[in-house]
Design an enzyme around this catalytic site. Sequence first.
Site: not given
Length: 253
Positions: A97, A169, A215
């Site tokens: 991540h 991401e 988001s």
Amino acid sequence: MRKPFVAGNWKMNTDSHTSVELVKAIASRTSEAARRSVHVAVCPPFVYLQNVVNALRKSGVAVGAQDIYYEKEGAFTGEISSSMLKDIGCTYVLCGHSERRHVIGESDELINKKTAAAILGGLLPIFCVGELIEERKASKTEEVVTRQVKKGLAGLSAEKVSAVTVAYEPVWAIGTGLTATPQQAQEVHALIRKLLGQMYDAKLAEEIRILYGGSVKPNNAAELMHQQDIDGLLVGGASLNADDFVAIIQAAM
Ligand code: PEP
């Protein structure tokens, strides 16, 4: 046919009470149709995993951890192994991540070891990649994402990689309220799929799921999901609100 997948990353949020209340609300408000057509997972902090696993039994919602260590057991103070996560009922684990890459300082090599260990231990890794804003501005998105995918999956066979879900991401979109446009996201998803086809084979590239994260909210989820190579969503902030997370699951159907 790739089944849509929506995963919630709670990061370092909730407590022993709110974690259980949150998953109970998610499980009870998700429609039967959504349960059938979308895979859903939540990734709570380590200390609440067991309670959340217990609360979600027979709900169809899977549980993932936010990190893992690559050794099986031993003198690694503070770390958690794949067999421990499997033992308490986890199915997924986030690997690489952006907050672990850029806040904690994890390298591609470490993320590779963690991803390999997760697969070996029978977990399904959600392997995250994505560029920083400076890298996008310098037109380095393709270079960065290609490096992260190649190094992160290095040494893993096609069979092992078939256990992986990739999450694109863009770092500049995480927790900032800035979302990549569906076109920007689709472009990178298509690049990742093509790359996986080159690294492995066409079957794997066609079958592997690639999630978008950054988001995601109820009002942008459907448009993102309409893109050809976006197979699901990795949701941070909005996964902490049951109504928003359920709306995102519904939008992914
Ligand atoms: C994330 O944590 O993976 C994420 C995408 O966060 P947010 O949805 O809050 O941007």
